[in-house]
Write an enzyme that holds these catalytic residues in place. Structure first.
Site, PDB file in Angstrom:
ATOM      1  N   ASP A  40       0.860  -1.187   0.000  1.00  0.00           N
ATOM      2  CA  ASP A  40       0.000   0.000   0.000  1.00  0.00           C
ATOM      3  C   ASP A  40       0.894   1.234   0.000  1.00  0.00           C
ATOM      4  OD1 ASP A  40       0.749  -0.757   2.681  1.00  0.00           O
ATOM      5  OD2 ASP A  40      -0.621   0.769   3.438  1.00  0.00           O
TER       6      ASP A  40
ATOM      7  N   GLU B  99      -0.124  -0.908   5.793  1.00  0.00           N
ATOM      8  CA  GLU B  99       0.990  -0.390   6.589  1.00  0.00           C
ATOM      9  C   GLU B  99       0.890   1.109   6.790  1.00  0.00           C
ATOM     10  OE1 GLU B  99       4.807   1.185   7.827  1.00  0.00           O
ATOM     11  OE2 GLU B  99       3.820   1.620   5.932  1.00  0.00           O
TER      12      GLU B  99
END
Lengths: 490, 490
Positions: B117, B182
C-alpha cells in the site's frame, strides 16, 4: 431533475398583476420559462474563485448577454482586462454584460446590478444533490448560485419580459450591469464603472441591487452591507512536503508556525486598531434593531447550534451587521483529504477574512493585519518565511432610508405581499454598492428576494419557487412605483 | 515513460554474484523484468488511507499473490476481516499475502515482511510526473510507492527469482508476509500474526524488513524505529457550512476553536507526561551517534531549509530517532482549495501525530492527549463539540545490534558494496516490527535499500535503479550469509 419534472408538468402559469395609474393589467406567464432559464444558468459552474473554471465563467457571461440580446436589449460585453494571480501570472477577467431597454428621456432610468458567478461547491462538501443540476424538492430549487445571485438576476430579466409579453411600455428605462467576479471582490468592475461614469451611467437615476436575502419570512429592504478584507497568510519552509516520521523533530514545521500565529485562546480579534475604528452604536440604531422581526430560536435552529455569541436580539443584529468579525476559512497546502497522511506540509496558506463596517478602511486594515502577523511571527524566531497578502479589500456601504427609492420599495412590497418590509442590513458584502455610490453619486437601493434560509455559500443553497416568482412580481411592481417618483426628488 | 524506454532499450543485463561456500556463481539477469514489474505495481493507486481506493488495494494484493504463485511459491491470501471507519461504517481490509519457498527442516527459515500500500499522492501536490506512471529520469525511478515499499518487496522477490534462474537451491527457506495497510497502521495484521503464531510463523527463525532507507550514500542496517500515535481532533458546530458575511459575528466558529486549541506560541509539545516517559540518552548512544556518517549541510540542502531545530549531529540524530515529535498534518472539512471562499466551516478535523519512542506507551499517550485537548477546550467555554480519536497507535521498536543477524547483514553489505554499513535508527514507523517481536519472539533485522533522498511520503518519491538492483544483489548475498548462522545461536 427539473428536466424530468418539466417533461411531465401540466401547463402551469403564474399571475402578474401590474398596477399603473390605478389600472390593473393581468397576464399569465408560463412557469416553464423561469425554471428552465434558472436550470440552464445553474448548470454552469461559474466559480470565479477557481482559475480552472474561468472558461465556464466566460461562457456564463456570454449566455447572460445572449438572453438580453434575444429580448431586444442593446447589449455589450465590456472587456475589463486581466487579473493578476498571487503567483504573478495573469488571467483574462470575465467580461461585464451591460444592457439597455428603453431610452425615453422623460422617464427615470434604473440600473439593475447583479452577478452570475458563484462560490465553489462540490457534491462531497455535503450537498444532498448535484450542486450544478437544479433540483426541485418541495418547492425549493436547489443548486449553487440559485439564490446568490442567478435567480434574482433572472427575476429582473423576467420582469422586463413580463412587460414585453403584455406589449406594455416599460414605465422606466431599465439598464443592466451583470458581472462575473462578485464572489472574489468584483475585480475590474470599479475601473469599468469609473470609465463609463459619463457614458453608460450618465443617465442612470437609481441603482438597484438584489444580491442578498430577507431576515425572516417578512420581505425586507436592505440599507447597509459589511465590507470584507480577505487575507492569505502563507508560511513556507522546506522545498517540498516531508515524511513526518523521517524528518519530524529536526525541521521547524510551517504548519506549526501558521497555527501558532493564528491560534488565540480568546477567539477575539487581537489586532490593534481594528475595534477602535468602528462607529459607535447610536440610540436610534438600537431602537430600530429592537423593532425588527428576528426570531432567535429560529435562527439557532436554522444554523443548528444551541448557543450563539450573544443571547439578545439587538446584540446579535449589531454583530451581524455593524461590527467587524474574523473568520478562518481554511488552510491550503496541508493535508485535507479523508484518511491519514503522515506529512509535514512544506507550504501552507491560511485563508481568513475580516468583515468591514463604518468607519473601517481596508487599506488601514491591510497594514494592521500584516504588521500584527509579522510581529507575532517574528517572536517565533522561525527560519520559515511568512507572506501576508490581502486579496480582497471591499468597503462597507450604508444608504439613507428616508430616500424616495425606499418609499417606492415599501409601496411595492405592500402591493405584492400586503405587508410592510423590515428595514435591514446585510452582514455579507456587495463590494460594488460602495463603488456605485462613490463614483456615480447615484442613490442605491437593495431589494432582496432571497429567503432567510437559502444557504448562500453553504451546502444545499436554494431559491424557493415562491420567492423566485413573487420576487419577479415585486420587481414588476417596483419598476412601476419608481416611475411615480417626482423628478425633483432625484 | 518506462514503457517507451523499454521499447527502445538495448538488451542490458545485470550481474548477480552469489557466494556459497567459497564458490562464486555468476548470472546475468535481464534488467527488463524488475523495471516492468515495478512499473506495473506503481501503476496501481493502492492508497490504504483513502477508502475510495480500496478496490485498487484489493487488486494490488491479488497481483502480488499472483506473482509469487507463478514463481511456484505456496501462496495464501489471508482474510483479516474488516476495518471500522470513524463514522461507524465497516470496510473489508485488504487480504494479507503469505508465501513460502522451500521447507527444508535443516535450513534456517527467514520471513520477509513488506507492504504494497502507499501514501496518498496527486499530480497537483507538486509532482513533476504522474505519480502512478513510473518515470525514469537520470537513473531515478519516480512514482508513488517506488521506494516505500514496492521496489524493496520486488527486490526480495527478484532475489528468490535469481536463485531460481540459476537452478540453485535457496540456502534458507524463504517466507513472505505482504500486507496492504501499513501506511495507516497495519490494521488487522497484529491479529493475523497472533492467529498464525503456531502455524505459519512456528518455523520462522528470523524476520527481515526492508521498509526504510539509508542515512547517506553509505549502506545501513537499521536497529530501531519510532512508533506513531495519529489523532483526529474534530470540532463540530453548526449543522452546515455558513456564509461568513451573513453569520460571522454571531456563531462560535469551530475553526477558531480548533486553531485555538492547537495553536501554541512555543511549538513545543505541551501535553503533560509526554516528555517525562522518554528513556534518557545514554553515553554509549551519544558516542554511537558521533560515529555515524551524516552530513548536516547535505540534509539541509535536501530539505531546502537554512536552519534546523538543532545545529549539531548528535542532537539532530537523537531528535530524528529517539525523541518524540508532534506534526500537524492538516485540517479536513475547512476550505483547502485554491481561491477565496467566505465560509464558516461547520465541522473541522485536525490531523496530527506524535512519534513514539521508548518508553512511551500509546495507550497512555492517547489518554494524555485526549485529556489535555479536552481541558484546553473546556477553558474556551464553546458550545461546539470536541471529539478526539486516536486512529493509529503504533509502538516503537528496538533491536539488539549484537545479534548474529546483524553480523550476517554486515557481511552481506561488505560483500556487495565493499564497505561497512552504518548502524542507524529510523524516525518513521514500521508498526509491525514491534508486533513481530512481541508475538513471535523472533529476532528481527531491518535491511534498507532505499536511498537517503527517496522522498517517502512526499512529492516525487523515487527509487534509484542503482539501489533497486544493488539492493537485489544485497538480498541474494544476505540469504547466503544467514544460512551460515550457527543453529545454536538462533
Amino acid at each position: 431533475s427539473i428536466n424530468d419534472q418539466l417533461q411531465s408538468i401540466k401547463p402551469k402559469f403564474f399571475l402578474i398583476k401590474m398596477i399603473k395609474v390605478k389600472t390593473v393589467y393581468s397576464s399569465f406567464i408560463p412557469l416553464q420559462g423561469p425554471l428552465l432559464a434558472l436550470r440552464d444558468w445553474v448548470a454552469i459552474e461559474s466559480d470565479s474563485s477557481n482559475v480552472l473554471k474561468r472558461p465556464d465563467l466566460h461562457r456564463m457571461m456570454e449566455m447572460a448577454a445572449q438572453k438580453l440580446r434575444l429580448m431586444g436589449g442593446t447589449v455589450e460585453l465590456v472587456d475589463i482586462g486581466e487579473q493578476e494571480l498571487p503567483d504573478g501570472q495573469t488571467l483574462a477577467l470575465p467580461k461585464v454584460v451591460t444592457a439597455q431597454f428603453g431610452n425615453d428621456p422623460n422617464k427615470h432610468t434604473v440600473c439593475v446590478y447583479g452577478h452570475v458567478d458563484v462560490q465553489p461547491a462540490k457534491l462531497e462538501d455535503g450537498w444532498a444533490t448535484d450542486p450544478y443540476n437544479l433540483t426541485d424538492i418541495n418547492g425549493n430549487l436547489y443548486g449553487r448560485g440559485a439564490s446568490d445571485n442567478k435567480a434574482p438576476v433572472l427575476a429582473w430579466i423576467h420582469a422586463v419580459e413580463a412587460y414585453q409579453a403584455l406589449n406594455m411600455e416599460l414605465p422606466v428605462n431599465v439598464k443592466f450591469v451583470i458581472e462575473g467576479m462578485e464572489e472574489t471582490g468584483s475585480n475590474g468592475l470599479d475601473a469599468m464603472i469609473l470609465a463609463q461614469r459619463d457614458t453608460f451611467f450618465s443617465d442612470v437615476d437609481y441603482i438597484i441591487i438584489s444580491d442578498c436575502g430577507w431576515l425572516s419570512r417578512r420581505p425586507a429592504l436592505t440599507y447597509g452591507t459589511r465590507g470584507n478584507c480577505y487575507f492569505y497568510a502563507e508560511v513556507e519552509g522546506p522545498k517540498q512536503d516531508l515524511h513526518s516520521g523521517v524528518y519530524g523533530g529536526t525541521v521547524i514545521e510551517p504548519m506549526t508556525d501558521l497555527v501558532g500565529i493564528l491560534g488565540d485562546p480568546s477567539g477575539k480579534i487581537l489586532i490593534p486598531g481594528i475595534r477602535e475604528a468602528v462607529a459607535p452604536l447610536s440610540d436610534e440604531e438600537w431602537r430600530m434593531y429592537q423593532d425588527i422581526q428576528f426570531d432567535i430560536d429560529n435562527y439557532k435552529n436554522k444554523i443548528g447550534v444551541n448557543e450563539l455569541m450573544y443571547s439578545n436580539k439587538v446584540d446579535l443584529l449589531a454583530h451581524m451587521w455593524r461590527y467587524p468579525t474574523v473568520s478562518i476559512h481554511g488552510i491550503e497546502g496541508a493535508f485535507s483529504d479523508p484518511g491519514t497522511k503522515t506529512v509535514i506540509p512544506a507550504k501552507v496558506t491560511a485563508k481568513f477574512s475580516i468583515r468591514q463596517v463604518p468607519n473601517m478602511d481596508p487599506a488601514m486594515v491591510k497594514k494592521q493585519v500584516t504588521d500584527y502577523l509579522h510581529s507575532v511571527f517574528a517572536k517565533r524566531k522561525s527560519p520559515n518565511k511568512l507572506k501576508v497578502t490581502m486579496v480582497i479589500g471591499a468597503k462597507p456601504w450604508l444608504a439613507d432610508t428616508q430616500h424616495p427609492l425606499y418609499d417606492a420599495g415599501k409601496a411595492a412590497v405592500k402591493r405584492v405581499f400586503d405587508m410592510d418590509p423590515d428595514l435591514i442590513r446585510e452582514g455579507g458584502t456587495i463590494p460594488i454598492a460602495r463603488t456605485f455610490q462613490d463614483v456615480t453619486g447615484k442613490s442605491i437601493i437593495m431589494m432582496p428576494i432571497g429567503g432567510f434560509d437559502d444557504g448562500l455559500h453553504s451546502q444545499n443553497e436554494k431559491m424557493s419557487r415562491y420567492n423566485y416568482i413573487e420576487g419577479t412580481k415585486l420587481f414588476v411592481a417596483y419598476l412601476n412605483e419608481v416611475s411615480q417618483i417626482k423628478h425633483t426628488s432625484v
